[in-house]
Design a protein around this motif. Structure first.
Motif, PDB file in Angstrom:
ATOM      1  N   UNK A  96      23.236  68.006  31.728  1.00 47.18           N
ATOM      2  CA  UNK A  96      23.683  67.454  33.002  1.00 47.18           C
ATOM      3  C   UNK A  96      23.614  68.460  34.133  1.00 47.18           C
ATOM      4  N   UNK A  97      24.030  69.699  33.869  1.00 48.15           N
ATOM      5  CA  UNK A  97      24.024  70.721  34.912  1.00 48.15           C
ATOM      6  C   UNK A  97      22.608  71.083  35.342  1.00 48.15           C
ATOM      7  N   UNK A  98      21.724  71.302  34.377  1.00 48.24           N
ATOM      8  CA  UNK A  98      20.344  71.670  34.718  1.00 48.24           C
ATOM      9  C   UNK A  98      19.652  70.520  35.441  1.00 48.24           C
ATOM     10  N   UNK A  99      19.854  69.303  34.971  1.00 49.25           N
ATOM     11  CA  UNK A  99      19.261  68.140  35.634  1.00 49.25           C
ATOM     12  C   UNK A  99      19.758  68.018  37.064  1.00 49.25           C
ATOM     13  N   UNK A 100      21.048  68.251  37.262  1.00 48.65           N
ATOM     14  CA  UNK A 100      21.634  68.187  38.604  1.00 48.65           C
ATOM     15  C   UNK A 100      21.018  69.236  39.521  1.00 48.65           C
ATOM     16  N   UNK A 156      16.352  66.653  30.834  1.00 46.97           N
ATOM     17  CA  UNK A 156      16.076  67.228  32.152  1.00 46.97           C
ATOM     18  C   UNK A 156      14.768  66.685  32.716  1.00 46.97           C
ATOM     19  N   UNK A 157      13.739  66.643  31.892  1.00 47.31           N
ATOM     20  CA  UNK A 157      12.425  66.173  32.359  1.00 47.31           C
ATOM     21  C   UNK A 157      12.432  64.702  32.757  1.00 47.31           C
ATOM     22  N   UNK A 158      13.325  63.931  32.168  1.00 46.68           N
ATOM     23  CA  UNK A 158      13.348  62.493  32.446  1.00 46.68           C
ATOM     24  C   UNK A 158      14.279  62.152  33.601  1.00 46.68           C
ATOM     25  N   UNK A 159      15.459  62.732  33.618  1.00 49.45           N
ATOM     26  CA  UNK A 159      16.517  62.255  34.517  1.00 49.45           C
ATOM     27  C   UNK A 159      16.617  62.985  35.850  1.00 49.45           C
ATOM     28  N   UNK A 160      15.802  64.012  36.097  1.00 52.32           N
ATOM     29  CA  UNK A 160      15.896  64.691  37.397  1.00 52.32           C
ATOM     30  C   UNK A 160      15.560  63.752  38.545  1.00 52.32           C
ATOM     31  N   UNK A 161      14.762  62.719  38.258  1.00 53.08           N
ATOM     32  CA  UNK A 161      14.373  61.782  39.309  1.00 53.08           C
ATOM     33  C   UNK A 161      15.555  60.993  39.845  1.00 53.08           C
ATOM     34  N   UNK A 162      16.544  60.732  38.990  1.00 52.06           N
ATOM     35  CA  UNK A 162      17.726  59.990  39.447  1.00 52.06           C
ATOM     36  C   UNK A 162      18.461  60.767  40.535  1.00 52.06           C
ATOM     37  N   UNK A 163      18.649  62.059  40.321  1.00 48.31           N
ATOM     38  CA  UNK A 163      19.289  62.897  41.329  1.00 48.31           C
ATOM     39  C   UNK A 163      18.421  62.992  42.578  1.00 48.31           C
ATOM     40  N   UNK A 164      17.135  63.211  42.372  1.00 42.85           N
ATOM     41  CA  UNK A 164      16.246  63.435  43.509  1.00 42.85           C
ATOM     42  C   UNK A 164      16.210  62.221  44.442  1.00 42.85           C
ATOM     43  N   UNK A 165      16.130  61.031  43.913  1.00 47.78           N
ATOM     44  CA  UNK A 165      16.045  59.832  44.744  1.00 47.78           C
ATOM     45  C   UNK A 165      17.324  59.605  45.546  1.00 47.78           C
ATOM     46  N   UNK A 166      18.468  59.688  44.862  1.00 48.01           N
ATOM     47  CA  UNK A 166      19.738  59.406  45.541  1.00 48.01           C
ATOM     48  C   UNK A 166      20.057  60.482  46.567  1.00 48.01           C
ATOM     49  N   UNK A 207      28.427  65.015  42.747  1.00 50.91           N
ATOM     50  CA  UNK A 207      29.445  65.103  41.693  1.00 50.91           C
ATOM     51  C   UNK A 207      29.488  63.818  40.876  1.00 50.91           C
ATOM     52  N   UNK A 208      29.429  62.687  41.556  1.00 52.19           N
ATOM     53  CA  UNK A 208      29.417  61.402  40.851  1.00 52.19           C
ATOM     54  C   UNK A 208      28.190  61.301  39.953  1.00 52.19           C
ATOM     55  N   UNK A 209      27.033  61.660  40.482  1.00 50.80           N
ATOM     56  CA  UNK A 209      25.810  61.612  39.689  1.00 50.80           C
ATOM     57  C   UNK A 209      25.879  62.555  38.489  1.00 50.80           C
ATOM     58  N   UNK A 210      26.492  63.718  38.693  1.00 55.61           N
ATOM     59  CA  UNK A 210      26.596  64.686  37.601  1.00 55.61           C
ATOM     60  C   UNK A 210      27.439  64.137  36.456  1.00 55.61           C
ATOM     61  N   UNK A 211      28.580  63.552  36.779  1.00 52.93           N
ATOM     62  CA  UNK A 211      29.416  63.001  35.717  1.00 52.93           C
ATOM     63  C   UNK A 211      28.728  61.822  35.024  1.00 52.93           C
ATOM     64  N   UNK A 212      28.044  60.987  35.800  1.00 49.49           N
ATOM     65  CA  UNK A 212      27.281  59.894  35.190  1.00 49.49           C
ATOM     66  C   UNK A 212      26.174  60.430  34.289  1.00 49.49           C
ATOM     67  N   UNK A 213      25.524  61.492  34.741  1.00 47.28           N
ATOM     68  CA  UNK A 213      24.439  62.086  33.954  1.00 47.28           C
ATOM     69  C   UNK A 213      24.959  62.668  32.646  1.00 47.28           C
ATOM     70  N   UNK A 214      26.141  63.235  32.679  1.00 47.55           N
ATOM     71  CA  UNK A 214      26.719  63.756  31.441  1.00 47.55           C
ATOM     72  C   UNK A 214      26.950  62.628  30.441  1.00 47.55           C
ATOM     73  N   UNK A 275      33.627  58.189  39.501  1.00 41.05           N
ATOM     74  CA  UNK A 275      34.102  57.271  40.523  1.00 41.05           C
ATOM     75  C   UNK A 275      35.441  57.726  41.100  1.00 41.05           C
ATOM     76  N   UNK A 276      36.314  58.224  40.221  1.00 38.65           N
ATOM     77  CA  UNK A 276      37.600  58.699  40.694  1.00 38.65           C
ATOM     78  C   UNK A 276      37.479  59.910  41.599  1.00 38.65           C
ATOM     79  N   UNK A 277      36.586  60.838  41.252  1.00 36.25           N
ATOM     80  CA  UNK A 277      36.370  62.018  42.091  1.00 36.25           C
ATOM     81  C   UNK A 277      35.778  61.637  43.442  1.00 36.25           C
ATOM     82  N   UNK A 278      34.903  60.659  43.441  1.00 32.64           N
ATOM     83  CA  UNK A 278      34.328  60.215  44.714  1.00 32.64           C
ATOM     84  C   UNK A 278      35.397  59.623  45.616  1.00 32.64           C
TER      85      UNK A 278
END
Length: 286
Positions: A96-100, A156-166, A207-214, A275-278
Motif C-alpha cells: 500500500x505504501x509503495x503503491x501510494x 504495485x504494478x497493478x494498482x498505482x493507476x488508481x492513485x494516479x487517476x484520482x 489517505x483514504x486511497x491508501x487505507x482502501x489500497x491496504x 472514510x472516517x479519516x476523510x
C-alpha cells in the motif's frame, strides 16, 4: 438551523464511531501479529492427524488448547489465523505504501504540471488499465515465482493507476483555485506551490486511497494464496485456509468461516478507517 446542526452532529458521531471501531480492530490485529509467538496457543505448522478436524471449544468433541478447532491435518486454526495476520498486514503496509508513493507522485505531477507530462502519464494509465487486474496479478506472480516480494511487486504494478487517476483529478481541481494563483503571484515556484499548496489539500484523498489500497492488498494476497500462488502452501495464510476450508465445509465449517471472518473484518476496517479519516481531517468537510 437547529435541525441542520443536529444532523451534522449525528453525522460526526457516526463518523467518529466508525473511525474508532475500525482503528480498534486494526490496532488489535497489529498487536496480535507482533506478539504472535506469545499469543498463539499452538505451533501453526504442527501437524497431528490424530487431532484432525477438531471442533471449536464450545462444541462436543473439542480438545483443550484448540480454541477454534483444527483443520484436516490437525493444525490449530486460531494459531494459523494469528500468524496469517502477520503476512496480511505486511503485504498491506508495504504494498500500500509503495503503491501510494508511486501513483500519488505521478498523479500530482500530471494534474499540476499539465502539458506533455499529463499527456504521457494519462496515456500510460489508459494502457495499464486495459489489463484485467486479477488476471494480470496472477500472471505476474506466476512469472516472477511465489513469494511475498512477487505479491508486493504485482500489487504495485497493478494498482498505482488508481492513485494516479484520482490524485490527478484532485490536483487539477486544486490547481484552478485562487490560492494557487495567489501563491504564484507571490513568487513561489511551481515545485513549491505543488508541495506546499496543492499537496496538503489533496492529502485527505490520498489517505483514504491508501487505507482502501491496504484493504485491496489484503484481498489480493488472499486470492493468490487461494490459488496457491502466494508463499509456501504450508505457510499460514488466510487465503490458503479459506481454500482448504472450502473443500471440507460440510465436515469442518470452522476451517473456512473463521479466516473468512478475519479477512472480512480487516478489509472492512481499512475501508471504514479511510472514510472516517476523510470526514475528520478534510478541510472542506470541516
Amino acid at each position: 438551523m437547529a435541525d441542520l446542526t443536529d444532523g451534522r452532529g449525528a453525522v460526526k458521531r457516526r463518523a467518529g464511531a466508525r473511525l474508532w471501531l475500525s482503528a480498534g480492530w486494526l490496532t488489535l490485529l497489529v498487536l496480535v501479529a507482533v506478539f504472535a509467538p506469545l499469543i498463539a496457543p499452538q505451533d501453526p505448522l504442527m501437524q497431528d492427524l490424530m487431532l484432525g478436524r477438531l471442533p471449536p471449544f464450545w462444541e462436543a468433541g473439542s480438545e483443550p488448547g484448540f480454541w477454534l478447532g483444527t483443520d484436516s491435518l490437525g493444525r490449530d486454526v486460531l494459531s494459523r489465523i494469528i500468524y496469517g495476520a502477520r503476512i496480511a498486514l505486511m503485504v498491506a503496509l508495504i504494498a500500500g505504501t509503495v503503491t501510494c508513493l508511486v501513483g500519488a507522485t505521478l498523479g500530482l505531477l500530471a494534474g499540476f504540471l499539465r502539458g506533455w507530462v499529463d499527456l504521457v502519464i494519462s496515456r500510460l494509465i489508459d494502457i495499464w488499465m486495459a489489463f484485467p487486474p486479477v488476471l494480470f496479478s496472477i500472471l505476474l506472480v506466476a512469472v516472477l515465482g511465489p513469494g511475498l516480494h512477487s505479491i508486493i511487486l504485482a500489487i504495485v504494478l497493478i494498482d498505482w493507476t488508481r492513485f494516479a487517476r484520482v490524485v490527478r483529478a484532485e490536483a487539477m481541481g486544486q490547481g484552478a483555485m485562487d490560492y494557487v494563483a495567489s501563491a504564484r503571484v507571490a513568487g513561489r515556484g511551481r515545485l513549491g506551490t505543488m508541495v506546499r499548496e496543492i499537496l496538503p489539500n489533496v492529502a485527505p484523498t490520498i489517505v483514504v486511497l491508501l487505507t482502501l489500497e491496504m484493504g485491496i492488498a489484503v484481498i489480493v494476497e488472499a486470492i493468490l494464496s487461494f490459488v496457491n500462488l502466494s508463499i509456501s502452501t504450508d505457510a499460514p495464510t488466510w487465503g490458503g485456509m479459506i481454500a482448504e476450508g472450502r473443500t471440507s465445509i460440510h465436515q469442518a465449517w470452522w476451517v473456512l468461516v473463521f479466516p473468512l471472518v478475519a479477512l472480512f473484518l480487516t478489509v472492512l476496517s481499512f475501508s471504514q478507517l479511510g472514510e472516517g479519516l476523510k470526514d475528520r481531517f478534510d478541510p472542506v468537510l470541516r
